[in-house]
Design a protein around this motif. Structure first.
Motif, PDB file in Angstrom:
ATOM      1  N   ALA A 165       0.829  -1.215   0.000  1.00  0.00           N
ATOM      2  CA  ALA A 165       0.000   0.000   0.000  1.00  0.00           C
ATOM      3  C   ALA A 165       0.856   1.256   0.000  1.00  0.00           C
ATOM      4  CB  ALA A 165      -0.927  -0.007   1.217  1.00  0.00           C
ATOM      5  N   MET A 166       1.901   1.260   0.792  1.00  0.00           N
ATOM      6  CA  MET A 166       2.742   2.454   0.866  1.00  0.00           C
ATOM      7  C   MET A 166       3.507   2.684  -0.432  1.00  0.00           C
ATOM      8  SD  MET A 166       2.369   4.220   3.592  1.00  0.00           S
ATOM      9  CE  MET A 166       3.898   5.129   3.759  1.00  0.00           C
ATOM     10  N   LYS A 167       3.871   1.605  -1.121  1.00  0.00           N
ATOM     11  CA  LYS A 167       4.544   1.804  -2.405  1.00  0.00           C
ATOM     12  C   LYS A 167       3.563   2.365  -3.432  1.00  0.00           C
ATOM     13  CE  LYS A 167       7.940  -0.174  -5.527  1.00  0.00           C
ATOM     14  NZ  LYS A 167       8.845  -1.318  -5.795  1.00  0.00           N
ATOM     15  N   HIS A 207       4.987   5.632  -4.548  1.00  0.00           N
ATOM     16  CA  HIS A 207       5.775   5.337  -5.751  1.00  0.00           C
ATOM     17  C   HIS A 207       5.036   4.336  -6.636  1.00  0.00           C
ATOM     18  CE1 HIS A 207       9.133   7.412  -3.829  1.00  0.00           C
ATOM     19  NE2 HIS A 207       9.001   6.628  -2.774  1.00  0.00           N
ATOM     20  N   SER A 208       3.797   4.643  -6.989  1.00  0.00           N
ATOM     21  CA  SER A 208       3.007   3.679  -7.760  1.00  0.00           C
ATOM     22  C   SER A 208       3.647   3.363  -9.115  1.00  0.00           C
ATOM     23  CB  SER A 208       1.582   4.194  -7.964  1.00  0.00           C
ATOM     24  OG  SER A 208       1.589   5.430  -8.654  1.00  0.00           O
ATOM     25  N   ASP A 209       4.409   4.299  -9.644  1.00  0.00           N
ATOM     26  CA  ASP A 209       5.062   4.081 -10.930  1.00  0.00           C
ATOM     27  C   ASP A 209       6.177   3.047 -10.846  1.00  0.00           C
ATOM     28  OD1 ASP A 209       6.367   6.103  -9.294  1.00  0.00           O
ATOM     29  OD2 ASP A 209       7.728   6.430 -10.986  1.00  0.00           O
ATOM     30  N   ASP A 232       6.897  -6.942  -6.242  1.00  0.00           N
ATOM     31  CA  ASP A 232       5.946  -6.461  -5.236  1.00  0.00           C
ATOM     32  C   ASP A 232       4.745  -7.402  -5.134  1.00  0.00           C
ATOM     33  OD1 ASP A 232       7.328  -3.949  -4.564  1.00  0.00           O
ATOM     34  OD2 ASP A 232       6.855  -3.413  -6.638  1.00  0.00           O
ATOM     35  N   PHE A 233       4.278  -7.909  -6.270  1.00  0.00           N
ATOM     36  CA  PHE A 233       3.184  -8.872  -6.255  1.00  0.00           C
ATOM     37  C   PHE A 233       3.636 -10.190  -5.632  1.00  0.00           C
ATOM     38  CE2 PHE A 233       1.921  -5.898  -9.540  1.00  0.00           C
ATOM     39  CZ  PHE A 233       0.557  -5.747  -9.324  1.00  0.00           C
ATOM     40  N   THR A 286      -5.958   2.467  -1.459  1.00  0.00           N
ATOM     41  CA  THR A 286      -4.912   3.480  -1.321  1.00  0.00           C
ATOM     42  C   THR A 286      -5.169   4.664  -2.256  1.00  0.00           C
ATOM     43  OG1 THR A 286      -3.292   1.782  -0.718  1.00  0.00           O
ATOM     44  CG2 THR A 286      -2.432   3.881  -1.520  1.00  0.00           C
ATOM     45  N   ALA A 287      -5.523   4.371  -3.495  1.00  0.00           N
ATOM     46  CA  ALA A 287      -5.735   5.433  -4.475  1.00  0.00           C
ATOM     47  C   ALA A 287      -6.981   6.249  -4.157  1.00  0.00           C
ATOM     48  CB  ALA A 287      -5.848   4.828  -5.871  1.00  0.00           C
TER      49      ALA A 287
END
Length: 207
Positions: free
Chosen positions: A138-140, A144-146, A152-153, A173-174
């Motif tokens: 969530a924090m990424k 830093h969603s890009d 990560d998955f 998160t979004a």
């Protein structure tokens, strides 16, 4: 000198009166009041634009109230969803959402300290390794969603999360990134009731 969003100054965007709202919005707000015992400020603050209110809460309910909305995807608990909101809202500096959703988190998790812990430093919080992995993702997405990549998955999958859970984590998160910014820019203040909710165990009912 008071800032434009200081609680002691007149609000730039005053909330409408409940009785002035469209009937469908008024009815939903009264349902919330009946359940909670008060009206969370976000419900009235956003109702100044009814079409946006309806869209906002429709999406909120779809991702946060899956059982009620009929959306079966994902395995996140209600407490885990609120944990995501509280943690990422803190990263975004949103007073309203940290206080309000921190209160709901304490109640769902039945842990009086958890909301403060995840808001300050979730890596040191009294949560499970699964929940820590969830918040890492969530924090990424939050910051830093890009930069989200296959690793990560895979980190989520190692803790039993699937791709639908990852979608949920990202969507929550979004969505609350939007909510955080609307609350912060408009000077939305948490209801006083939120500060104490879930901090002390309820007294047992008399026999």
């Amino acid at each position: 000198m008071n800032s434009p969003n200081s609680p002691s100054t007149a609000p730039r965007y005053p909330a409408p009166e409940l009785n002035d709202l469209p009937d469908d919005i008024k009815a939903k707000i009264l349902e919330v009041q009946e359940k909670a015992g008060f009206v969370p400020n976000v419900f009235l603050a956003l109702a100044r634009r009814p079409a946006e209110w309806r869209a906002f809460f429709a999406y909120h309910d779809a991702i946060m109230l899956k059982e009620e909305s009929g959306n079966p995807n994902g395995s996140l608990t209600k407490g885990e969803r609120e944990m995501i909101v509280t943690t990422t809202s803190a990263a975004n500096g949103c007073l309203y959402c940290v206080v309000a959703h921190g209160a709901i988190l304490r109640i769902y998790e039945k842990k009086p300290l958890v909301a403060d812990q995840v808001a300050v430093n979730y890596r040191k919080a009294d949560i499970s390794p699964r929940q820590r992995a969830m918040l890492d993702f969530a924090m990424k997405v939050c910051l830093h969603s890009d930069q989200i990549e296959e690793a990560d998955f895979e980190a989520l999958q190692a803790h039993g999360f699937d791709d639908e859970d990852a979608w949920d984590i990202a969507a929550i998160t979004a969505f609350f990134g939007l909510s955080n910014r609307m609350a912060s820019f408009s000077g939305m203040q948490p209801n006083p009731e939120f500060y104490l909710m879930g901090r002390l165990p309820k007294a047992p009912r008399p026999a």
